[in-house]
Write a protein that holds these residues in place. Structure first.
Motif, mmCIF file in Angstrom:
data_model
loop_
_atom_site.group_PDB
_atom_site.id
_atom_site.type_symbol
_atom_site.label_atom_id
_atom_site.label_comp_id
_atom_site.label_asym_id
_atom_site.label_seq_id
_atom_site.Cartn_x
_atom_site.Cartn_y
_atom_site.Cartn_z
ATOM 1 N N PHE A 1 0.719 -1.282 0.043
ATOM 2 C CA PHE A 1 0.135 -0.050 -0.008
ATOM 3 C C PHE A 1 0.854 1.275 -0.030
ATOM 4 O O PHE A 1 2.075 1.297 0.483
ATOM 5 C CB PHE A 1 -0.814 0.135 1.149
ATOM 6 N N PRO A 2 0.561 2.299 -0.647
ATOM 7 C CA PRO A 2 1.243 3.540 -0.725
ATOM 8 C C PRO A 2 1.411 4.034 0.675
ATOM 9 O O PRO A 2 0.439 4.356 1.196
ATOM 10 C CB PRO A 2 0.679 4.508 -1.626
ATOM 11 N N ARG A 3 2.475 4.662 0.975
ATOM 12 C CA ARG A 3 2.768 5.423 2.150
ATOM 13 C C ARG A 3 3.523 6.618 1.936
ATOM 14 O O ARG A 3 4.678 6.223 1.537
ATOM 15 C CB ARG A 3 3.227 4.663 3.224
ATOM 16 N N TYR A 4 3.288 7.815 2.377
ATOM 17 C CA TYR A 4 4.252 8.869 2.193
ATOM 18 C C TYR A 4 4.845 9.298 3.158
ATOM 19 O O TYR A 4 4.687 9.174 4.317
ATOM 20 C CB TYR A 4 3.178 10.193 2.001
ATOM 21 N N ASP A 5 6.191 8.995 3.047
ATOM 22 C CA ASP A 5 7.451 9.407 4.013
ATOM 23 C C ASP A 5 7.800 10.919 4.119
ATOM 24 O O ASP A 5 8.352 11.429 3.199
ATOM 25 C CB ASP A 5 8.492 8.466 3.813
ATOM 26 N N LEU B 1 6.778 9.245 -1.862
ATOM 27 C CA LEU B 1 5.897 7.912 -1.766
ATOM 28 C C LEU B 1 6.548 6.741 -1.850
ATOM 29 O O LEU B 1 7.106 6.266 -2.803
ATOM 30 C CB LEU B 1 4.741 8.232 -3.091
ATOM 31 N N ASN B 2 6.234 5.926 -0.841
ATOM 32 C CA ASN B 2 6.970 4.373 -0.728
ATOM 33 C C ASN B 2 5.862 3.367 -0.638
ATOM 34 O O ASN B 2 4.855 3.671 -0.157
ATOM 35 C CB ASN B 2 7.972 4.531 0.342
ATOM 36 N N ALA B 3 6.294 2.370 -1.013
ATOM 37 C CA ALA B 3 5.380 0.975 -0.692
ATOM 38 C C ALA B 3 5.501 0.408 0.769
ATOM 39 O O ALA B 3 6.737 0.061 1.040
ATOM 40 C CB ALA B 3 5.679 -0.056 -1.669
ATOM 41 N N ALA B 4 4.429 0.518 1.545
ATOM 42 C CA ALA B 4 4.526 -0.369 2.834
ATOM 43 C C ALA B 4 3.777 -1.685 2.452
ATOM 44 O O ALA B 4 2.745 -1.810 1.942
ATOM 45 C CB ALA B 4 3.826 0.599 3.820
ATOM 46 N N ASP C 1 -8.806 2.403 0.662
ATOM 47 C CA ASP C 1 -9.476 3.719 0.562
ATOM 48 C C ASP C 1 -8.779 4.782 0.997
ATOM 49 O O ASP C 1 -8.659 6.056 0.479
ATOM 50 C CB ASP C 1 -10.684 3.783 1.672
ATOM 51 N N ALA C 2 -7.457 4.436 2.165
ATOM 52 C CA ALA C 2 -6.575 5.419 2.429
ATOM 53 C C ALA C 2 -5.680 6.072 1.321
ATOM 54 O O ALA C 2 -5.389 6.987 1.295
ATOM 55 C CB ALA C 2 -5.500 4.820 3.334
ATOM 56 N N ALA C 3 -5.686 5.461 0.093
ATOM 57 C CA ALA C 3 -4.795 5.875 -0.844
ATOM 58 C C ALA C 3 -5.609 7.095 -1.838
ATOM 59 O O ALA C 3 -4.742 7.800 -2.461
ATOM 60 C CB ALA C 3 -4.425 4.713 -1.960
ATOM 61 N N PHE C 4 -6.892 7.085 -1.742
ATOM 62 C CA PHE C 4 -7.555 8.046 -2.448
ATOM 63 C C PHE C 4 -7.235 9.443 -2.191
ATOM 64 O O PHE C 4 -7.228 10.260 -2.861
ATOM 65 C CB PHE C 4 -9.267 7.950 -2.488
ATOM 66 N N PRO C 5 -7.211 9.864 -0.595
ATOM 67 C CA PRO C 5 -6.602 11.237 -0.472
ATOM 68 C C PRO C 5 -5.532 11.621 -1.144
ATOM 69 O O PRO C 5 -5.247 12.584 -1.400
ATOM 70 C CB PRO C 5 -6.633 11.175 1.145
ATOM 71 N N MET C 6 -4.450 10.532 -1.129
ATOM 72 C CA MET C 6 -3.153 10.799 -1.922
ATOM 73 C C MET C 6 -3.406 11.035 -3.393
ATOM 74 O O MET C 6 -2.681 11.917 -3.676
ATOM 75 C CB MET C 6 -2.174 9.560 -1.491
ATOM 76 N N LEU C 7 -4.184 10.379 -3.847
ATOM 77 C CA LEU C 7 -4.444 10.560 -5.359
ATOM 78 C C LEU C 7 -5.221 11.877 -5.442
ATOM 79 O O LEU C 7 -4.817 12.628 -6.479
ATOM 80 C CB LEU C 7 -5.394 9.655 -6.112
ATOM 81 N N GLY C 8 -5.717 12.156 -4.530
ATOM 82 C CA GLY C 8 -6.472 13.686 -4.381
ATOM 83 C C GLY C 8 -5.446 14.839 -4.654
ATOM 84 O O GLY C 8 -5.695 15.858 -5.317
#
Length: 330
Positions: free
Chosen positions: A88-92, A98-101, A158-165
């Motif tokens: 899942f994407p995770r912003y460091d 943006l990294n993969a967790a 669903d947590a990835a959609f704010p990042m996409l926004g």
């Protein structure tokens, strides 16, 4: 011999460092409910891995995958459990990237184990809510390990959609900045950063799509028949996110081409103005070169010759500038 005074700073070369005592107990968080247990093991080390080997009869390859940090998303099916690897994407914020967790999940008929190698807010929040809210925990756990698995994966998706926004908002700001003067370097840097984020996001989501379809096929083992539609919702959300990334990819490529065209247009305008100025003053240079020759020329004996030449040169400048203006070159 008199003794030398002791330094108040102690001996040089020796630094006192606090030694962190080694842990003797594994960090395993457990939530229990009648018929189901949820184990959360964040950033497992040797103690946690030994605990898993002691309490569960998992395949050796699965335990080896837990120690590895380069696993692709997958779903392995065994007689007594499922082993799932998801990214899942995770912003460091430390490196602004943006990294993969990775999160490894074991699912059985009466247990579920989540093993994230990086802190994932959706899992931490859901686990803490189940711990503190007994009514919510009973409602969630009563539907079995399959539904709990769905809830965990759905929250992470669903947590990835704010990042996409945020990426979409960034592309809109870049589009506005392209046509503003004085921000060419900033726009190029912002486009490069946006492209890197989209590429990283796509690298995370692309292999995940296959894993979700495998998970949708194997869901029936631990999920009631009336809950089948829930895993279809995960696939729909994943495909919606992938469609957004495909759209962002086309948009950022279009913005890059537009920015290059805008830079080329500004450069052409600059050269056009410089060329027009050069052509305006070219006749003046020609006139000055004639009258700068060491030969006899008309009007050179007249006291009004200088002013006549200046007036003629000004008339030429005004005439050429007016001509260029009328043609739209200035």
């Amino acid at each position: 011999m008199p003794s030398l005074p002791r330094s108040p700073f102690g001996r040089r070369g020796r630094a006192t460092a606090e030694v962190t005592p080694e842990r003797t107990e594994p960090r395993v968080e457990i939530i229990e409910s009648p018929g189901l247990r949820w184990f959360n093991v964040e950033r497992p080390r040797s103690l946690e891995q030994a605990w898993l080997e002691e309490h569960f009869d998992f395949h050796a390859l699965d335990l080896e995958d837990i120690r590895s940090r380069n696993q692709r998303p997958k779903v392995d099916e065994y007689d007594e459990y499922l082993f799932i690897v998801l990214h899942f994407p995770r912003y460091d914020k430390k490196v602004s990237r943006l990294n993969a967790a990775e999160v490894d999940i074991f699912v059985g008929p009466d247990f579920l184990i989540t093993i994230p190698n990086e802190p994932l807010d959706p899992i931490s929040y859901l686990f803490e809510r189940c711990r503190t809210n007994e009514e919510f925990r009973d409602q969630l756990f009563s539907k079995g390990s399959g539904y709990l698995l769905y809830k965990i994966v759905d929250d992470c998706v669903d947590a990835a959609f704010p990042m996409l926004g945020k990426i979409g908002n960034k592309l809109e700001r870049i589009e506005e900045a392209i046509f503003e003067d004085g921000e060419a370097e900033d726009v190029v840097r912002d486009i490069s950063n946006a492209k890197q984020e989209i590429i990283n996001f796509r690298k995370i989501v692309r292999p995940q799509r296959v894993a979700f379809r495998d998970l949708e096929r194997n869901k029936a083992r631990y999920l009631a028949e009336d809950l089948d539609i829930y895993f279809d919702d995960i696939i729909d959300a994943s495909e919606r996110g992938w469609d957004m990334l495909e759209n962002f990819k086309e948009v950022v490529e279009g913005l890059e081409a537009t920015n290059e065209s805008a830079i080329a247009h500004r450069t052409n305008q600059t050269f056009q103005v410089l060329t027009a100025i050069s052509l305006i003053f070219l006749p003046l240079t020609l006139i000055a070169s004639f009258f700068g020759m060491n030969v006899h020329l008309p009007f050179e004996d007249s006291q009004y010759a200088f002013w006549i030449i200046i007036a003629a040169m000004l008339a030429i400048v005004v005439g050429v500038a007016a001509f260029f203006r009328r043609r739209g070159w200035l």
